[in-house]
Design an enzyme around this catalytic site. Structure first.
Site, PDB file in Angstrom:
ATOM      1  N   GLY A   1       0.712  -1.088  -0.209  1.00 13.36           N
ATOM      2  CA  GLY A   1       0.061  -0.062  -0.016  1.00 13.36           C
ATOM      3  C   GLY A   1       0.741   1.229  -0.012  1.00 13.36           C
TER       4      GLY A   1
ATOM      5  N   GLU B   1     -18.304  17.995   1.909  1.00  8.64           N
ATOM      6  CA  GLU B   1     -17.227  18.789   1.005  1.00  8.64           C
ATOM      7  C   GLU B   1     -17.784  18.572  -0.228  1.00  8.64           C
ATOM      8  OE1 GLU B   1     -13.158  18.753   3.566  1.00  8.64           O
ATOM      9  OE2 GLU B   1     -13.482  17.096   2.605  1.00  8.64           O
TER      10      GLU B   1
ATOM     11  N   PHE C   1      -0.903   6.911   2.645  1.00  5.37           N
ATOM     12  CA  PHE C   1      -0.308   7.701   3.641  1.00  5.37           C
ATOM     13  C   PHE C   1       0.382   7.077   4.609  1.00  5.37           C
ATOM     14  CE2 PHE C   1      -4.049  10.675   2.774  1.00  5.37           C
ATOM     15  CZ  PHE C   1      -3.393  11.788   2.292  1.00  5.37           C
TER      16      PHE C   1
ATOM     17  N   ALA D   1      -6.225  10.501   7.862  1.00  2.46           N
ATOM     18  CA  ALA D   1      -5.004  10.596   7.367  1.00  2.46           C
ATOM     19  C   ALA D   1      -3.985  10.437   8.353  1.00  2.46           C
ATOM     20  CB  ALA D   1      -4.766  11.720   6.421  1.00  2.46           C
ATOM     21  N   GLN D   2      -4.380  11.153   9.173  1.00  3.18           N
ATOM     22  CA  GLN D   2      -3.307  11.339  10.531  1.00  3.18           C
ATOM     23  C   GLN D   2      -3.005  10.175  11.170  1.00  3.18           C
ATOM     24  OE1 GLN D   2      -1.113  13.673  11.787  1.00  3.18           O
ATOM     25  NE2 GLN D   2      -1.758  14.841  10.008  1.00  3.18           N
TER      26      GLN D   2
END
Length: 444
Positions: A19, A182, A22, A332-333
C-alpha cells in the site's frame, strides 16, 4: 513463478510494504536511512491524496495534483523499490507476499511486513447499490463522478421535458461525514456559481441537491455545534439536508430512505447518486487476521497489539484504516503516525546499537479535524477548540497544501485555489463518456 521467493541482492533485512497510501508511503520514507531494503507494492502507480479527491470530482484541481507518481516520489531513496501490482496472497508462516499484474506473478520473501492497504467503500451489505451510487475512494471514482455530475447538467440542456430535466438536475449524496459534506458543498457551488448562467435553456441554480444521513446530525465527529453550523451553511447554498434518513434502496432513477423516527419511507428521484456513507478495510486485513488468530470488526479492521503488530507475529504490522485499536478514526493522521511508528520499530530492530524499545506501544496524537463546506467556509475542531467560517477555511487550505507531495503540485494547487476563489471558472471540467461508463463496462 520461481520456487524461491524474490529478495533484493545484498542480504539486508527485507521490508515488504503493501500500500502506497499515507501509512505505507510514510513508513517507507521514514526507513530511508535504515539498514534495510524495502519493496513497496501497490496496485495503483500513484500515491493518492484522498482528502482532496472531491476537488478532482468537481473540477477544482487536476488528477495529477493529488495523485503523484509513487516511483517519482521514491526516486531519491536508494533502499526502496516500487512494484506496481496487486497483492493476492500473504503467508505469514512462510514470510511471503505474492503480487500479480496481468500475466506477471512474483512472490516476495520478507523479514518484516507492513500491511497498509487502506479501505474501500462500504455499502453495509448492500453492494448492489454501487451500480447506481458510486463511492469516492479512488481516482477512477472521482473521474467517473465528475463525468456523471457535469454530464447531468449537459444533458439537461438537451431536453424539453420538465420532468426529465428535474430528474437530471437532482443530485443525491448519501453520507454527511466530511467527504459527503465537502462534495455536497462543491456541487452546490457548481450549480450556483460556476455553471449559473452557462446554459441557454435553463438555469443551473435550479438543481436540487439532497444530503442524506442516518445520523441525527451533520458531521457527527465534529460535535453538535459545528454540525449545526455546517448544516446551516449547506442549507443557505440550497442543499436539502435530511437526517435520520436510513437508505433502504438505490435504483437507476431513485433513492429510497426510511425516517428513523417516524418510520416513513420516502423516495427521491435523481439521475446522480453518490455514496459516502461508510468504509470497509481491505480484504487483506482478514487474510492476515485469520492467519494470526485475531479478530476483525464489522468494517474488516484488524485487532492489533499496542505496537501495531498482529497476534504472535512481531514482524508483521498493520496500519491506518485497517486497524481496530483504541477506537482510532480512519483519517490520514492515523495512517501517517502509524506508518512512522512501524518504521521506527523496524529500524530499531535492525540496529544493534539502538536503545529504542522494539515493542513500544503506539501513541496517537490527535491534531484535530477539518472539513470545507464551501468557498470561504469550513469547520475545524482541535481538542476543545472549535472555529468555523473564513479562518477555518484558511486553516484547511494551509494544512492540506502542506501535506501535498512535491513543490509542483503545491504550486499548481495554490494557483487553482486562487482562480476558484476570485473567478467562477474552474480549469478541470472536461468529461468523457469513457470515464462515465468504464467501471460498469469492466464489471460486465
Amino acid at each position: 513463478m520461481a520456487d524461491t521467493p524474490f529478495r533484493p541482492n545484498g542480504g539486508r533485512h527485507h521490508v515488504v510494504v503493501i500500500g502506497a497510501g499515507f501509512g505505507g508511503l510514510n513508513a517507507v520514507e521514514k526507513l530511508k536511512g535504515a539498514d534495510v531494503d524495502i519493496t513497496l507494492i501497490d496496485r495503483q502507480n500513484h500515491h493518492l491524496f484522498q482528502p482532496m479527491l472531491y476537488q478532482v470530482t468537481t473540477g477544482i484541481v487536476s488528477a495529477g495534483e493529488v495523485a503523484p507518481s509513487t516511483r517519482q516520489i521514491l526516486r531519491g531513496q536508494d533502499n526502496a523499490n516500487f512494484v506496481n501490482a496487486e497483492v493476492t496472497d500473504i503467508n505469514l508462516e512462510a514470510k511471503t507476499v505474492t503480487a500479480v499484474s496481468d500475466d506477471f506473478t512474483r512472490t516476495y520473501g520478507f523479514d518484516s511486513l507492513i500491511v497498509a492497504a487502506g479501505a474501500g467503500q462500504s455499502y453495509f451489505g448492500n453492494d448492489h447499490f454501487a451500480e447506481f451510487a458510486p463511492g469516492m475512494k479512488t481516482l477512477d471514482d472521482a473521474l467517473e463522478l465528475r463525468s456523471r455530475i457535469i454530464g447531468a447538467f449537459e444533458k439537461a440542456e438537451l431536453t424539453d421535458d420538465p420532468a426529465e430535466r428535474e430528474r437530471l438536475l437532482s443530485f443525491i449524496i448519501v453520507g454527511a461525514g466530511p467527504t459527503g459534506v465537502e462534495l455536497t458543498g462543491q456541487i452546490a457551488e457548481l450549480a450556483n456559481r460556476t455553471l449559473r448562467d452557462g446554459f441557454s435553456n435553463y438555469g443551473a441554480s435550479s438543481a436540487k441537491i439532497y444530503l442524506l444521513d442516518g445520523a441525527p446530525q451533520v458531521l457527527p465527529p465534529f460535535g453538535k455545534r459545528l454540525g449545526r453550523k455546517a448544516q446551516r451553511t449547506l442549507e443557505k447554498l440550497g442543499v436539502d439536508v435530511r437526517l435520520n434518513a436510513m437508505v433502504t434502496d438505490v435504483t437507476a432513477d431513485a433513492v429510497t430512505y426510511k425516517h428513523m423516527k417516524t418510520e416513513e419511507e420516502v423516495t427521491l428521484e435523481g439521475a446522480t447518486k453518490i455514496w459516502s456513507a461508510g468504509v470497509s478495510a481491505s480484504p487483506l486485513g482478514k487474510m492476515v487476521a485469520d492467519q494470526a488468530g485475531v479478530e476483525v470488526d464489522r468494517a474488516g479492521r484488524v485487532s492489533v497489539n499496542p505496537d501495531l503488530t498482529v497476534g504472535e507475529y512481531s514482524n508483521v504490522y498493520v496500519l491506518g484504516d485497517m486497524i481496530n485499536l483504541d477506537r482510532l478514526p480512519g483519517v490520514a493522521q492515523v495512517a501517517l503516525q502509524t506508518g512512522a511508528h512501524a518504521a521506527k520499530l523496524i529500524a530499531a530492530k535492525v540496529d544493534e546499537d539502538s536503545e529504542q524499545d522494539g515493542a513500544e506501544a503506539f501513541d496517537y496524537f490527535d491534531k484535530g479535524s477539518m472539513a470545507i463546506i464551501s468557498r470561504g467556509n469550513a469547520v475545524v475542531k482541535i481538542g476543545k477548540t472549535e472555529f468555523s467560517g473564513f479562518p477555518a477555511w484558511l486553516a484547511w487550505l494551509g494544512l492540506h497544501v502542506t501535506y501535498l507531495v512535491g513543490f509542483r503540485n503545491r504550486a499548481l494547487t495554490l494557483i487553482n485555489w486562487g482562480v476558484n476563489a476570485f473567478s467562477r471558472n474552474r480549469g478541470n471540467m472536461e468529461i468523457t463518456k469513457q470515464q462515465r461508463d468504464a467501471r460498469l463496462a469492466l464489471e460486465d
